[in-house]
Design a protein around this motif. Structure first.
Motif, mmCIF file in Angstrom:
data_model
loop_
_atom_site.group_PDB
_atom_site.id
_atom_site.type_symbol
_atom_site.label_atom_id
_atom_site.label_comp_id
_atom_site.label_asym_id
_atom_site.label_seq_id
_atom_site.Cartn_x
_atom_site.Cartn_y
_atom_site.Cartn_z
ATOM 1 N N VAL A 463 0.834 -1.202 0.000
ATOM 2 C CA VAL A 463 0.000 0.000 0.000
ATOM 3 C C VAL A 463 0.872 1.257 0.000
ATOM 4 C CG1 VAL A 463 -1.631 1.362 1.374
ATOM 5 C CG2 VAL A 463 -2.033 -1.076 1.013
ATOM 6 N N ILE A 464 1.920 1.270 0.810
ATOM 7 C CA ILE A 464 2.817 2.434 0.852
ATOM 8 C C ILE A 464 3.459 2.660 -0.508
ATOM 9 C CG2 ILE A 464 5.017 3.263 1.799
ATOM 10 C CD1 ILE A 464 4.155 2.099 4.506
ATOM 11 N N GLU A 465 3.846 1.589 -1.172
ATOM 12 C CA GLU A 465 4.455 1.706 -2.501
ATOM 13 C C GLU A 465 3.444 2.252 -3.515
ATOM 14 O OE1 GLU A 465 7.195 1.820 -5.375
ATOM 15 O OE2 GLU A 465 7.611 1.296 -3.282
ATOM 16 N N SER A 470 0.150 8.896 -6.262
ATOM 17 C CA SER A 470 -0.971 9.852 -6.273
ATOM 18 C C SER A 470 -1.698 9.979 -4.931
ATOM 19 C CB SER A 470 -1.987 9.447 -7.348
ATOM 20 O OG SER A 470 -2.460 8.134 -7.092
ATOM 21 N N ASN A 471 -1.137 9.424 -3.853
ATOM 22 C CA ASN A 471 -1.779 9.474 -2.532
ATOM 23 C C ASN A 471 -3.200 8.906 -2.579
ATOM 24 O OD1 ASN A 471 -1.996 10.073 0.250
ATOM 25 N ND2 ASN A 471 -2.941 12.059 -0.175
ATOM 26 N N ARG A 472 -3.349 7.772 -3.280
ATOM 27 C CA ARG A 472 -4.677 7.165 -3.403
ATOM 28 C C ARG A 472 -4.645 5.677 -3.031
ATOM 29 N NH1 ARG A 472 -9.031 9.199 -5.575
ATOM 30 N NH2 ARG A 472 -9.602 7.220 -6.552
ATOM 31 N N ALA A 473 -3.906 5.366 -1.969
ATOM 32 C CA ALA A 473 -3.892 3.999 -1.447
ATOM 33 C C ALA A 473 -3.989 4.070 0.080
ATOM 34 C CB ALA A 473 -2.621 3.265 -1.872
ATOM 35 N N VAL A 520 -1.619 7.266 5.010
ATOM 36 C CA VAL A 520 -1.134 5.954 4.572
ATOM 37 C C VAL A 520 -0.417 5.240 5.712
ATOM 38 C CG1 VAL A 520 1.124 6.740 3.730
ATOM 39 C CG2 VAL A 520 0.000 4.754 2.648
ATOM 40 N N ASN A 521 -0.023 5.988 6.735
ATOM 41 C CA ASN A 521 0.643 5.402 7.898
ATOM 42 C C ASN A 521 -0.340 5.065 9.019
ATOM 43 O OD1 ASN A 521 3.313 5.745 6.778
ATOM 44 N ND2 ASN A 521 3.053 7.936 7.170
#
Length: 625
Positions: A463-465, A470-473, A520-521
């Motif tokens: 997910v981080i990768e 695009s900051n969409r995970a 994401v974190n």
């Protein structure tokens, strides 16, 4: 509607006779049919006696207008106190005062215009008093034709007469600066400053004439509001409609405009699963119907989609009139018949019966929404009801539409969930989770990246990768781990622990989970992700859904104690175990179905139950044979 109105001398006399609160109570009963709680009655006595002290000044005209509890048309919001008159240039002016009993508050970092204060028996997040006063003034300015045509100048402020202001006080924190400039806060010991604020704009009395104009003003969105939302939407790729979305949009637009012409009630039910663009259609209609001179609002029970779509519209803009167009589903408990032109209800399956902080207001949100608008549009997916309180169903909407004598129309959106427009993944999930039997035993021809992973760390790394571009995970999880309120803003506290894997639930402050760069974190849940879409999601399935004896089973006892979605299930289980298990099974499976369909391009899954992991891997392997 104004509950109490008079000129300054009337108000002062009522205060001197100790009758002002009683007069308001009687007016509310006669005009609104509502009895006043004791706490509200006491707050009037305290606040209005303070305003008596403020207005007891010879330089404030005796014939200036006074309005108390002015109900803003098309809403259930009431302005506490208004003073009307003319300035030294004979221009019409109104002072809008938001009265607060608060004696302490705490600034909330990382979010726009929120504070924490003790109210209703607990510490709760509330909007900053300056923001509240500013937003009420903006709402009147944006929708009241008399204010627009007569160019009535509005001056909002807040009065916290019990609040002792200190140096570097939280009420004056930097994040509230923009609102304080437009709507100053006056605190204990500063009655003279509030007097000065009033006298700057009220030099001559109006004998209530301005109040009459505003109270009888027609509802019409201002040109500045129309231009504002149109410019926000223009060129915004987030809200481009395709194929059936455009067809549904045009049909809803047609029906809504018919209501505007013939004044007949219409209710439109729009069915569509994940990824069908329901929210995109709603936001486009919000803009277009506003341009067509309608009072229109986007409504949702969950705050997450409202916050995200509003932010995507506004971009970097902090303060905007468009804020007032996004409303919670409990807003309409006291609004009158057909006070809005169109209400666009997103995530209608999440609507509740009762509203309010304690779920004790109103009768039924569906009824109240239909009652409040000529045209009510419900975007619904019945497979996404995820709490015991969710009552949103096609049948329930139909029932209340008939009672309100509203004409019914139906639209259905086919899934645009995948690149090839197939809803095969959704049907496959339903079959895999034993929600319903389908013919979809495989994912042949479906362009979707689904993986069952051996550890939550693998999910996190993927997910981080994926999020880098695009900051969409995002990582999501079932509600099987406690969410401690005391640690909700502590990024170093890890609520979710699985072997050597540790992460926090998404933090309480800051930007919405779906758009924040740091989310994401953190791990999101159903309440912060439902109604929103990402490119990729990682989903942790907890022990509340396992695979035993050849079938998928659910177990509500493995849900976290802090989870409110199954509130009341233990009591129901004692009374009717079979019904309780059936309800819990539906809610838990719907929850995971919703989480597993938040990613438009891919989904990465980890199961705490090894048997569930093996089962999903086997079902996935069958797809590739």
């Amino acid at each position: 509607m104004i509950v109490y109105d008079g000129v300054k001398t009337d108000f002062l006399k009522s205060c001197e006779n100790d009758s002002i609160a009683l007069e308001i109570e009687q007016n509310i009963l006669s005009k609104m049919g509502r009895h006043t709680p004791k706490a509200e009655f006491r707050s009037w006595e305290n606040s209005l006696n303070y305003m008596y002290k403020v207005l007891n000044d010879d330089e404030i005209p005796n014939d200036s207008g006074i309005a108390i509890e002015f109900n803003i048309p098309q809403t259930s919001k009431r302005v506490d106190f208004i003073i009307s008159g003319y300035n030294d240039s004979q221009e019409p002016n109104m002072i809008i005062v938001e009265l607060k009993q608060w004696d302490e508050l705490k600034a909330v970092e990382g979010v726009d215009a929120l504070v924490e204060t003790y109210i209703g028996g607990a510490v709760r997040k509330m909007v900053h008093p300056s923001y509240q006063a500013w937003s009420y003034a903006q709402l009147i300015k944006d929708y009241n034709a008399s204010v627009q045509d007569r160019r009535v100048k509005l001056h909002p402020c807040a009065c916290m007469h019990n609040y002792v202001r200190q140096k570097d006080d939280p009420v004056d924190a930097e994040q509230y600066k923009d609102y304080l400039e437009d709507a100053p806060v006056f605190t204990k010991g500063h009655a003279s400053d509030l007097r000065k604020f009033i006298k700057q704009s009220i030099v001559y009395g109006d004998k209530k004439d301005i109040l009459y104009l505003v109270d009888h003003g027609k509802i019409r969105p201002s040109k500045s509001l129309q231009n504002s939302i149109a410019s926000m939407l223009k060129g915004n790729k987030e809200f481009i409609m395709i194929d059936e979305q455009k067809v549904a949009y045009e049909e809803i637009l047609r029906l809504s405009l018919m209501c505007q012409k013939d004044f007949k009630k219409r209710t439109i039910i729009v069915k569509g699963g994940p990824g069908t663009g329901k929210s995109v259609i709603a936001v486009n209609l919000l803009a277009e119907l506003t341009l067509r001179d309608q009072m229109v609002q986007y409504v949702s029970k969950n705050s997450a989609p409202r916050q995200v779509y509003l932010q995507k519209l506004k971009g970097e803009m902090k303060k905007s009139s468009v804020d007032n167009m996004f409303k919670g589903s409990g807003t309409y408990t006291e609004t009158g018949l057909n006070v809005a032109h169109t209400l666009l209800v997103d995530e209608a399956h999440r609507l509740n019966a009762k509203s309010g902080m304690f779920h004790n207001k109103g009768e039924n949100q569906i009824k109240e929404i239909i009652h409040s608008a000529y045209c009510s549009v419900f975007f619904i997916d019945e497979s996404q009801r995820v709490t015991m309180d969710d009552i949103g169903s096609v049948e329930e909407i139909e029932k209340w539409a008939r009672e309100e004598e509203s004409e019914l129309s139906y639209l259905e959106l086919q899934s645009q969930f995948r690149c090839n427009g197939s809803d095969g993944y959704l049907a496959w999930l339903d079959d895999v989770l034993d929600i319903r039997e389908t013919a979809n035993y495989d994912l042949e021809g479906i362009d979707y990246d689904i993986r069952i992973l051996d550890s939550p760390m693998e999910v996190r790394n993927l997910v981080i990768e994926k999020n880098k571009s695009s900051n969409r995970a995002r990582i999501l999880a079932g509600y099987c781990w406690e969410w401690l309120k005391a640690e909700q803003n502590n990024t170093n506290y890890h609520d979710i622990k699985i072997n050597d894997f540790e992460m926090s639930w998404n933090l309480g402050g800051g930007e919405p989970f779906a758009v924040s760069d740091t989310s994401v974190n953190e791990v999101g849940c159903i309440h912060t992700s439902q109604g929103l879409e990402f490119d990729y999601v990682g989903v942790i399935i907890g022990d509340d859904m396992r695979y035993e004896n050849g079938k998928v089973v659910t177990d509500f006892t493995r849900r976290a104690k802090t989870d409110q979605s199954l509130k009341g299930i233990k009591k129901l289980y004692k009374e009717d175990p079979e019904l309780a298990n059936s309800k819990a099974d539906e809610i838990i499976k719907n929850t995971y179905r919703t989480l597993l369909t938040r990613g438009m391009k891919g989904c990465y899954i980890y199961c705490t139950d090894k048997n569930m992991e093996d089962y999903l891997k086997k079902r996935l392997e069958m797809c590739h044979k």
